[in-house]
Design a protein around this motif. Sequence first.
Motif, PDB file in Angstrom:
ATOM      1  N   ASN A 168       2.469  -0.604   5.361  1.00 40.76           N
ATOM      2  CA  ASN A 168       2.543  -0.507   3.904  1.00 40.76           C
ATOM      3  C   ASN A 168       2.784  -1.852   3.226  1.00 40.76           C
ATOM      4  O   ASN A 168       2.789  -1.930   1.993  1.00 40.76           O
ATOM      5  N   LYS A 219       0.722  -2.251 -10.484  1.00 37.07           N
ATOM      6  CA  LYS A 219       0.355  -1.309  -9.420  1.00 37.07           C
ATOM      7  C   LYS A 219      -0.869  -0.527  -9.886  1.00 37.07           C
ATOM      8  O   LYS A 219      -0.881  -0.023 -11.005  1.00 37.07           O
ATOM      9  N   THR A 249      -4.012   2.455  -8.857  1.00 33.33           N
ATOM     10  CA  THR A 249      -4.280   3.651  -8.056  1.00 33.33           C
ATOM     11  C   THR A 249      -5.784   3.714  -7.786  1.00 33.33           C
ATOM     12  O   THR A 249      -6.589   3.524  -8.693  1.00 33.33           O
ATOM     13  N   ASP A 270       6.665   1.078  -3.083  1.00 39.07           N
ATOM     14  CA  ASP A 270       7.286   0.427  -4.229  1.00 39.07           C
ATOM     15  C   ASP A 270       7.643  -0.999  -3.842  1.00 39.07           C
ATOM     16  O   ASP A 270       7.635  -1.363  -2.667  1.00 39.07           O
ATOM     17  N   LEU A 325      -8.454   2.574   4.496  1.00 44.21           N
ATOM     18  CA  LEU A 325      -7.465   3.589   4.141  1.00 44.21           C
ATOM     19  C   LEU A 325      -8.056   4.978   4.357  1.00 44.21           C
ATOM     20  O   LEU A 325      -9.268   5.172   4.185  1.00 44.21           O
ATOM     21  N   ILE A 347       0.859  -1.185   0.000  1.00 43.07           N
ATOM     22  CA  ILE A 347       0.000   0.000   0.000  1.00 43.07           C
ATOM     23  C   ILE A 347       0.890   1.227   0.000  1.00 43.07           C
ATOM     24  O   ILE A 347       1.705   1.410   0.920  1.00 43.07           O
ATOM     25  N   ASP A 348       0.752   2.053  -1.026  1.00 48.95           N
ATOM     26  CA  ASP A 348       1.539   3.289  -1.143  1.00 48.95           C
ATOM     27  C   ASP A 348       3.037   3.000  -1.002  1.00 48.95           C
ATOM     28  O   ASP A 348       3.763   3.736  -0.321  1.00 48.95           O
ATOM     29  N   THR A 400      -8.861   5.976  -5.295  1.00 53.44           N
ATOM     30  CA  THR A 400      -9.144   7.179  -4.511  1.00 53.44           C
ATOM     31  C   THR A 400     -10.163   6.842  -3.447  1.00 53.44           C
ATOM     32  O   THR A 400     -11.201   6.239  -3.742  1.00 53.44           O
ATOM     33  N   LYS A 448      -5.592   9.634  -2.534  1.00 51.75           N
ATOM     34  CA  LYS A 448      -5.147   8.680  -3.557  1.00 51.75           C
ATOM     35  C   LYS A 448      -4.198   7.676  -2.926  1.00 51.75           C
ATOM     36  O   LYS A 448      -3.367   8.041  -2.097  1.00 51.75           O
ATOM     37  N   HIS A 449      -4.318   6.424  -3.335  1.00 52.02           N
ATOM     38  CA  HIS A 449      -3.479   5.353  -2.810  1.00 52.02           C
ATOM     39  C   HIS A 449      -3.102   4.403  -3.937  1.00 52.02           C
ATOM     40  O   HIS A 449      -3.857   4.235  -4.897  1.00 52.02           O
ATOM     41  N   THR A 450      -1.947   3.761  -3.793  1.00 51.49           N
ATOM     42  CA  THR A 450      -1.562   2.712  -4.730  1.00 51.49           C
ATOM     43  C   THR A 450      -1.635   1.366  -4.017  1.00 51.49           C
ATOM     44  O   THR A 450      -1.377   1.270  -2.811  1.00 51.49           O
TER      45      THR A 450
END
Length: 141
Positions: free
Chosen positions: A93, A135, A137, A80, A108, A77-78, A139, A112-114
Motif C-alpha cells: 500500500n 487523493k 479514486t 491514508d 491493481l 494505494i488504498d 476504478t 475501486k482504489h485510491t
Amino acid sequence: MPRRFMLRALAAMMLTAVPSLWARSPSPPNAEAYIIWPRDGAVITGGKFWVRMGLRNMGVCPKGIDIPNVGHHHLLIDADLPPLDKEIPSDKNHLHFGAGETDARIELPPGKHTLQLLVGDHDHVPHDPAVYSKKITITVR
C-alpha cells in the motif's frame, strides 16, 4: 572519572544526538505533488497501467541524496497518509520510488482504489511541511 558519571555523560550525548537524527527536511514554499495520470474518476481496463507523478517547486532525486528542496515519490494505494514525522512504510500500500522515478507501471485488482502521492526525503521521511497530492479514486475493470 567514576563510571557512573561516564555513563551519564554518554547517555546525555546520545539523547541530544537523537533529535538531530530524526529532524525532518524542510520543504520549499509552494511545493506541490500531483498525479498526472490517471485522472480522478478514471476507469482502467485490465488492471495494469502507468502512473505518472508530478512535483512543482521542488526537485526529484534518488533516496540517499541529502540536498535541500529535493525528494522522491511514494505512492499510497488504498491507504491514508502515514504519520508525517516517521519513515514512510514500504509495503503493497506504500510503494517507494527511491530511484527518482516519475512514472511507474502498476497492477491493481478489479474494483475501486485510491491513489495519493507523498514525497519523502533522503531517508523516506516526509518533509516539513509534508508535500502530498490530492487523493484520487479510480476504478479497475
